[in-house]
Every structure is written in structure tokens, then in C-alpha cells.
Enzyme design. Sequence first.
Site, mmCIF file in Angstrom:
data_model
loop_
_atom_site.group_PDB
_atom_site.id
_atom_site.type_symbol
_atom_site.label_atom_id
_atom_site.label_comp_id
_atom_site.label_asym_id
_atom_site.label_seq_id
_atom_site.Cartn_x
_atom_site.Cartn_y
_atom_site.Cartn_z
ATOM 1 N N SER A 1 47.418 44.902 33.906
ATOM 2 C CA SER A 1 48.833 44.581 33.723
ATOM 3 C C SER A 1 49.632 45.813 33.305
ATOM 4 C CB SER A 1 49.000 43.520 32.640
ATOM 5 O OG SER A 1 48.151 42.430 32.893
HETATM 6 N N1 SAH Z 1 43.795 41.170 31.074
HETATM 7 C C1 SAH Z 1 43.500 42.060 32.192
HETATM 8 C C2 SAH Z 1 44.334 41.773 33.419
HETATM 9 C C3 SAH Z 1 43.683 40.740 34.157
HETATM 10 S S1 SAH Z 1 44.067 40.434 35.843
HETATM 11 C C4 SAH Z 1 43.630 43.498 31.819
HETATM 12 O O1 SAH Z 1 44.091 43.797 30.709
HETATM 13 O O2 SAH Z 1 43.253 44.348 32.632
HETATM 14 C C5 SAH Z 1 43.467 38.751 35.823
HETATM 15 C C6 SAH Z 1 41.974 38.612 35.720
HETATM 16 O O3 SAH Z 1 41.722 37.216 35.617
HETATM 17 C C7 SAH Z 1 41.227 39.098 36.949
HETATM 18 O O4 SAH Z 1 40.249 40.022 36.572
HETATM 19 C C8 SAH Z 1 40.600 37.814 37.519
HETATM 20 O O5 SAH Z 1 39.323 38.027 38.103
HETATM 21 C C9 SAH Z 1 40.505 36.956 36.295
HETATM 22 N N2 SAH Z 1 40.417 35.518 36.545
HETATM 23 C C10 SAH Z 1 41.076 34.778 37.458
HETATM 24 N N3 SAH Z 1 40.711 33.474 37.370
HETATM 25 C C11 SAH Z 1 39.797 33.395 36.366
HETATM 26 C C12 SAH Z 1 39.052 32.335 35.787
HETATM 27 N N4 SAH Z 1 39.152 31.076 36.208
HETATM 28 N N5 SAH Z 1 38.210 32.631 34.782
HETATM 29 C C13 SAH Z 1 38.067 33.897 34.320
HETATM 30 N N6 SAH Z 1 38.754 34.948 34.823
HETATM 31 C C14 SAH Z 1 39.609 34.699 35.833
#
Ligand code: SAH
Length: 215
Positions: free
Chosen positions: A62
Site C-alpha cells: 500500500s
Molecule cells: N498489508 C500489505 C498490503 C496487502 S495487499 C502490505 O503492507 O504490504 C493485500 C494482501 O491481501 C495480498 O497479499 C493478498 O494476497 C492478501 N489476501 C487477499 N485475500 C486474502 C484472504 N482471504 N486471506 C488472507 N490474505 C488475503
Amino acid sequence: MGEGPDPRLIQLVMALRGAGVTDARVLGAIERTPRDLFVPEQFAGRAYEDRALPIDCGQTISQPYVVAMMTQALEVDDRCKVLEIGTGSGYQAAVLARLARRVYTIERYRTLLKEAEARFAALRLTNIVTRIGDGSKGWPEQAPFDRIIVTAAAPERPDELLKQLKDGGVAIAPVDAGEGRQALIRYRRKGDEFVEERLFDVRFVPLIKGEARAL
Ligand code: SAH
């Protein structure tokens, strides 16, 4: 002793302050978290720009402004047990770990989780607990949580997660708001009620339900 703080981190913090991030503790946590460690090598030179960047598995880290605003809106302190859904690069979890007692974070891509775990170890962030799986179900064995932060966009109010929030607790999640928009929503639990506040529009990758990816 040691080197002074990285000037790029100081600049990022100044930019965030200029953009309206006011919480000194949040700015301090960002200043102590080298974002270049959380992005793929080819983007390291852009790690201190205030923008989202691609990471492995087609996901994104993000934008620092969004991380800062979400952290600020979560009202975290060192007594808080925090649940994060969507570890991704681990950057948001690392920032939270500087402010909270303990951070529990769930990711569905094993590759991303392993990379994030290596970063937590390198930064000696020992108060982060990780798990591979479907975060949309939360972490029932560790519930309830003081704070919950969802960093992937939910199609609707994430009730399964809100059930795992303590009374008086706060949750933040991007939620589909129709017409292709996503709104960042803050929920405050008051008994069995959830008081909802719409903060601002965001753009996150979707929260995918079901089996974790072995990738
Ligand atoms: N917090 C992260 C940004 C995450 S992007 C950072 O600081 O870099 C969103 C993430 O959510 C992705 O890696 C994706 O794989 C994950 N995601 C999506 N659906 C999910 C689920 N049901 N359970 C766990 N992770 C999930």
C-alpha cells in the site's frame, strides 16, 4: 553511535505530515521502518515515494499515506492485540508492531508470507505472529482482538471478522461501495452493535475467500 536516521525516511515522514497525518507515534513508527526492505529489488529506488508498488504474486504494497492514515484511524497502543488480514509485503504489520503489544497477520500466498517473515526477523520484530490461510475467517483461536485491520477489499461488511472484535474495539476495512468504488470504513463495537464511519475512498486488491494458495 550508529548512523543517523535515513534521510529518505525523514523526507517520507515530512511528506506524510504535509498530507495530513498528525499522530506523532504513527509517524515515529514509519520513520523506524525501512520501506525499501519491503519492496522487490527493482523498486527499491522508489520505496520512499508516497505510492503503492507491485510485490510478488500480483499483489501490492500500500501507499505510505494509506498505511499511515489506516494506522492512525485504528487508534493502536501498546496494550493492543491486533489482527491484520492480508500480510502482503509485511510493511503494514511492521509499522503496527512498533505500536501494538502483538500483531497477528494472515496471508493466503505462502511466498509472500515467507518473504514477510524474513523481513520481520531481519528487523527483530518478535511480536508478529503469522499464519497462512483464508483471513476472511479471522483467527478464532486467538480471538477476541482489540483491533482488526483488513488490507484487502471486502465485498460487504466483514461480519465474520467483526465477531472477533472485543467490545469497545475498533476495526478498519476497505469495503466495496458500489460503482467500482471502495470506501475505508471504521467500525466501533458497542456490545452487539457496530458503529460505522466512512473515512475516505481507497483502492485495494480484493479479499479472496476460500483456500490459501500453496504458491
Ligand atoms: N498489508 C500489505 C498490503 C496487502 S495487499 C502490505 O503492507 O504490504 C493485500 C494482501 O491481501 C495480498 O497479499 C493478498 O494476497 C492478501 N489476501 C487477499 N485475500 C486474502 C484472504 N482471504 N486471506 C488472507 N490474505 C488475503
